[in-house]
Structure formats: C-alpha cells, structure tokens
Write a protein that holds these residues in place. Structure first.
Motif, PDB file in Angstrom:
ATOM      1  N   ILE A   1       0.825  -1.220   0.000  1.00 44.59           N
ATOM      2  CA  ILE A   1       0.000   0.000   0.000  1.00 44.59           C
ATOM      3  C   ILE A   1       0.859   1.271   0.000  1.00 44.59           C
ATOM      4  CG2 ILE A   1      -1.864  -1.207   1.202  1.00 44.59           C
ATOM      5  CD1 ILE A   1      -1.100   0.570   3.671  1.00 44.59           C
ATOM      6  N   HIS A   2       2.105   1.119  -0.418  1.00 46.39           N
ATOM      7  CA  HIS A   2       3.027   2.259  -0.398  1.00 46.39           C
ATOM      8  C   HIS A   2       2.464   3.456  -1.163  1.00 46.39           C
ATOM      9  CE1 HIS A   2       6.768   4.544  -0.959  1.00 46.39           C
ATOM     10  NE2 HIS A   2       7.234   3.862   0.052  1.00 46.39           N
ATOM     11  N   GLU A   3       1.902   3.200  -2.329  1.00 50.15           N
ATOM     12  CA  GLU A   3       1.367   4.301  -3.135  1.00 50.15           C
ATOM     13  C   GLU A   3       0.171   4.959  -2.445  1.00 50.15           C
ATOM     14  OE1 GLU A   3       0.510   3.027  -7.084  1.00 50.15           O
ATOM     15  OE2 GLU A   3       2.605   2.554  -7.570  1.00 50.15           O
ATOM     16  N   ALA A   4      -0.663   4.144  -1.795  1.00 46.97           N
ATOM     17  CA  ALA A   4      -1.817   4.695  -1.079  1.00 46.97           C
ATOM     18  C   ALA A   4      -1.369   5.547   0.100  1.00 46.97           C
ATOM     19  CB  ALA A   4      -2.718   3.558  -0.597  1.00 46.97           C
ATOM     20  N   ILE A   5      -0.305   5.135   0.775  1.00 53.43           N
ATOM     21  CA  ILE A   5       0.229   5.922   1.884  1.00 53.43           C
ATOM     22  C   ILE A   5       0.710   7.282   1.383  1.00 53.43           C
ATOM     23  CG2 ILE A   5       2.094   6.076   3.584  1.00 53.43           C
ATOM     24  CD1 ILE A   5       1.904   3.029   3.894  1.00 53.43           C
ATOM     25  N   ASP A   6       1.429   7.276   0.275  1.00 52.88           N
ATOM     26  CA  ASP A   6       1.919   8.542  -0.294  1.00 52.88           C
ATOM     27  C   ASP A   6       0.770   9.447  -0.713  1.00 52.88           C
ATOM     28  OD1 ASP A   6       4.510   7.734   0.103  1.00 52.88           O
ATOM     29  OD2 ASP A   6       4.809   7.021  -1.947  1.00 52.88           O
ATOM     30  N   GLU A   7      -0.294   8.844  -1.204  1.00 50.89           N
ATOM     31  CA  GLU A   7      -1.443   9.617  -1.682  1.00 50.89           C
ATOM     32  C   GLU A   7      -2.277  10.164  -0.526  1.00 50.89           C
ATOM     33  OE1 GLU A   7      -5.792   8.571  -3.613  1.00 50.89           O
ATOM     34  OE2 GLU A   7      -4.085   7.293  -4.132  1.00 50.89           O
ATOM     35  N   ILE A   8      -2.567   9.317   0.467  1.00 48.14           N
ATOM     36  CA  ILE A   8      -3.482   9.683   1.547  1.00 48.14           C
ATOM     37  C   ILE A   8      -2.776  10.400   2.697  1.00 48.14           C
ATOM     38  CG2 ILE A   8      -5.112   8.733   3.239  1.00 48.14           C
ATOM     39  CD1 ILE A   8      -5.535   6.393   1.240  1.00 48.14           C
ATOM     40  N   GLU A   9      -1.490  10.094   2.910  1.00 49.19           N
ATOM     41  CA  GLU A   9      -0.684  10.642   4.008  1.00 49.19           C
ATOM     42  C   GLU A   9      -1.319  10.368   5.372  1.00 49.19           C
ATOM     43  OE1 GLU A   9       0.052  14.742   3.152  1.00 49.19           O
ATOM     44  OE2 GLU A   9       1.590  14.276   1.653  1.00 49.19           O
ATOM     45  N   PRO A  10      -1.580   9.123   5.681  1.00 51.62           N
ATOM     46  CA  PRO A  10      -2.185   8.787   6.972  1.00 51.62           C
ATOM     47  C   PRO A  10      -1.165   8.828   8.096  1.00 51.62           C
ATOM     48  CG  PRO A  10      -1.691   6.794   5.758  1.00 51.62           C
ATOM     49  CD  PRO A  10      -1.315   7.932   4.863  1.00 51.62           C
ATOM     50  N   SER A  11      -1.675   8.814   9.319  1.00 50.27           N
ATOM     51  CA  SER A  11      -0.804   8.779  10.488  1.00 50.27           C
ATOM     52  C   SER A  11      -0.301   7.364  10.727  1.00 50.27           C
ATOM     53  CB  SER A  11      -1.557   9.255  11.738  1.00 50.27           C
ATOM     54  OG  SER A  11      -2.504   8.275  12.135  1.00 50.27           O
ATOM     55  N   PHE A  12       0.687   7.253  11.579  1.00 49.70           N
ATOM     56  CA  PHE A  12       1.211   5.952  11.992  1.00 49.70           C
ATOM     57  C   PHE A  12       0.082   5.059  12.501  1.00 49.70           C
ATOM     58  CE2 PHE A  12       2.539   3.240  15.486  1.00 49.70           C
ATOM     59  CZ  PHE A  12       3.660   2.599  15.005  1.00 49.70           C
TER      60      PHE A  12
END
Length: 405
Positions: free
Chosen positions: A109-120
């Motif tokens: 989900i690396h791309e989704a993390i970069d897109e959404i910028e969620p917290s830890f």
C-alpha cells in the motif's frame, strides 16, 4: 524494503501520537476509511469486540481475548502502544504478526500511503484489520488508541462494545470534564449493538444512557462480581473483571460457546495466552522488582494501593513521565516513605529528568536523577535490601526501555 527499513519509514515519516503528542491526533476517520477501501474493506470481514475507556481497556482486551482463545476461537487482538516490538500490537491467539507481513503490507500500500498521508496509527489499524481478515479470525478484540468517537478503530461494527471507565487523561484533546470525555468514549456505541459500561459513575451515567438510547443500543452496567485470582495479578485486572465478565455474558447470549471454565482458565493464564507485558510484571525476586505502565492518576492510585499491600519494607520508586501531563495530582498519590528516582525515555514526548525533578521539588518531593531507566535500576539494586521493593512506572515508554522486560 527490509523490516528495519519498513519500521524506520513508519516511525520517522509518519506522525505518531506516542512520539510527538497532540499534533499527530487526527480528528476524523477519513484517512482510515480511504486506506481500508484500498484494501477492499477488511474491517467488514470479521466479527469483533470494541473497547474504550481511560484505564483498564488494554487489560480488559487481553482478558477477553484470553477467554475467547481458551474457548477455542481463533482470536485476533489489536492493542497499543507496543513495549518492545511493533509486532506486539497485532496478535492472533497470542502470536504476534510476522515481520514479513508488516513489510509486505507497507510495500503493497506504499502508493496509497503517499497519496493519503495517513498517520502511523491509521496505517497500523488498517494493517491489523487486513491481517485479521486474511487470517480469517473468528473474532478480534480491538482496543481504541485514544478517545473513541474519532479513533481510527471506530470503523468496525462489533458484536458488543465495552467502555471500562472514565477518568481525567488527554484532556487537551478529549475535554476538560468527565462528561465531555465520556461523550468522546461513547462514540464507539453503534446502532443496535449492545454496550457494557464497566463502572457506573454518577458524572457519566446520563451521557452513556442518552447516547445508547439515541443509537437504540442495549446498555448494561457490569455487576460487581467477585473473582479470586490464583496468583499475583494487577488489582486493576480484578477491578476490570466485572466488565470482562459482562462482555462475555453478552457474547454467550449471542450464541458464542464459552464455559465458566474457559473464563477462569483464560484469566489465570492471561499472560501466557496473550503475551501481556508491563502490568504488574515481576522482573526479579529478592529484591522484588516490578514494572507497570500505569501513567495517569486513576491508574497509579490503584497501583500504589496494591504496592503498599505487598511491600514488606522500603519502596524504591523509579518514575518517568511525558511532557503533556499535569503531575501535581500524581505526586500527591506517591506512597509515604518511598525513595524516588527520576528518569526519562528516549522518545521526543518524554519529560526531561531535569524538568521532572523541578516539578517534584515544587510538590515537596526529592529524588535522584538518571537519564536512562536501566542506569536507575542498576543504581537502586546496589543499595536495596532483600525485602525492599523496586517499582518502575509512570510512563509506558520508560517501562518499554527496561532491558530485561
């Protein structure tokens, strides 16, 4: 990425409440829901028990999970924060999630993390729910991280919800009265889902009852049932037993097969079954050394009461805290005659030992200063007598840095 690189990525690039405090607290569920949608909504694929509260929610979560495991159910358990290893947060039948799953999940989900910028925390919740769904657990016990209404875990639709109790903690985010804090915790009450209140408190009862009524949720207060443990367990586990038992009773009413022996055996073997650490954990005998993660006034009051009962001679208190906490009411709870040793952890939120010492002096308490908890323990062990007791507490992060935990 390697496992170490994955953790570095999670810890350093993403805001995490435990490390940096209030700035990491997200006031909506948008990011969590977006992440879960990318994962085909795993939170809808398993049954669950949801737990909130100021104190006792972690212990209650482990207790309920241990009982369900003993009853033969494949049981997920999500708790936070971890003490030694990130994988402690996500378990099935007491076994921690594998490092390879953590790495593969972040890569996936690396791309989704970069897109959404969620917290830890948002990523960790999504990871846990994805793991539970993939492993097809029968049920998962899910502890909220902070609050309830806006907590990332509050996307599940559980079989039953538990609110353990309400006390003054995280007031800068949850509110400055018990009623306001209760309203935030009560956010986990879902339409039509039974909710158990672990302790009936006059200040919060009407809040819970009104919200449950609006949601059409059956509400019950835990009965004052007695439980006599076979060994040394935290007194707050005994205090939380009625809530644990009440939740199990609701599950039994729903058709879950749980016997009285499952309850007794599960709680007696709680540590072995779930891997619970840092709750009245005995690290050594003669002198007796105990580590406990209690860190707010309500939790420390109960801990100190129990320690006073088992301490045969002098109490040596190794204590650390975080920056965003009012310590004045906590200092008032310190056992009379305790010898104090101030310390700190390495996380950015940790209150420096120098500032801790100053606050203690203002409150009339003297102590020695150590910048590392293990240094403090080594020093104290050199001066204690066999019947003395050494207690390390005040901060989850201080306890987590003990070498022999």
């Amino acid at each position: 990425m390697t496992y170490k690189e994955t953790l570095d990525y999670l810890f350093s690039r993403l805001p995490m409440y435990q490390r940096v405090g209030k700035v990491a607290y997200k006031k909506d569920l948008t990011n969590t829901l977006k992440l879960l949608e990318k994962l085909d909504n795993p939170h809808r694929k398993f049954k669950s028990v949801h737990i909130a509260g100021t104190n006792g929610k972690g212990t209650s979560a482990h207790g309920i999970a241990a009982i369900l495991q003993t009853a033969g159910y494949k049981t997920g358990l999500y708790t936070s924060p971890h003490l030694k290893s990130f994988t402690e947060r996500i378990r099935i039948n007491g076994k921690e999630v594998s490092e390879s799953f953590v790495t593969d999940f972040v890569d996936r989900i690396h791309e989704a993390i970069d897109e959404i910028e969620p917290s830890f925390f948002e990523i960790t919740v999504a990871m846990a729910f994805d793991y539970f769904a993939q492993q097809e657990v029968d049920i998962a016990v899910v502890e909220t991280g902070l609050g309830g209404r806006l907590d990332s875990t509050n996307v599940i639709n559980p079989e039953v919800s538990l609110i353990t109790n309400i006390g003054f903690d995280h007031m800068d985010m949850l509110g400055d009265t018990l009623e306001k804090i209760a309203a935030e915790k009560a956010g986990i009450i879902k339409p039509g889902v039974p909710v158990v209140i672990g302790e009936r408190q006059p200040e919060t009862a009407l809040v819970f009852e009104e919200i449950a009524r609006k949601q059409g949720s059956p509400l019950s207060y835990a009965r004052r049932e007695a439980w006599k443990p076979k060994g040394l367990v935290p007194s707050y586990l005994v205090r939380n037993y009625p809530g644990i038992k009440a939740v199990v009773d609701v599950l039994i009413d729903q058709g879950w097969k749980i016997s009285p022996n499952d309850i007794e055996t599960g709680l007696d073997l709680l540590n072995e079954l779930t891997g619970l650490k840092g709750r009245l954990q005995v690290l050594q005998n003669q002198p007796l050394i105990i580590a406990d993660v209690s860190h707010n006034a309500d939790g420390l009051r109960v801990l100190f009461e129990q320690v006073n009962e088992i301490c045969k001679r002098t109490l040596h208190l190794v204590f650390g805290s975080v920056k965003d906490k009012d310590l004045s009411p906590i200092f008032k709870l310190f056992p009379v005659g305790a010898k104090c040793y101030w310390t700190q952890s390495s996380v950015p939120r940790s209150l420096s030992v120098e500032e801790l010492a100053i606050q203690a002096i203002v409150n009339g308490i003297q102590g020695e200063c150590f910048t590392n908890v293990n240094e403090a323990i080594t020093h104290v062990k050199e001066k204690v007598l066999p019947d003395d007791l050494i207690l390390i507490t005040g901060s989850t992060f201080v306890v987590a840095e003990i070498n022999d935990l």
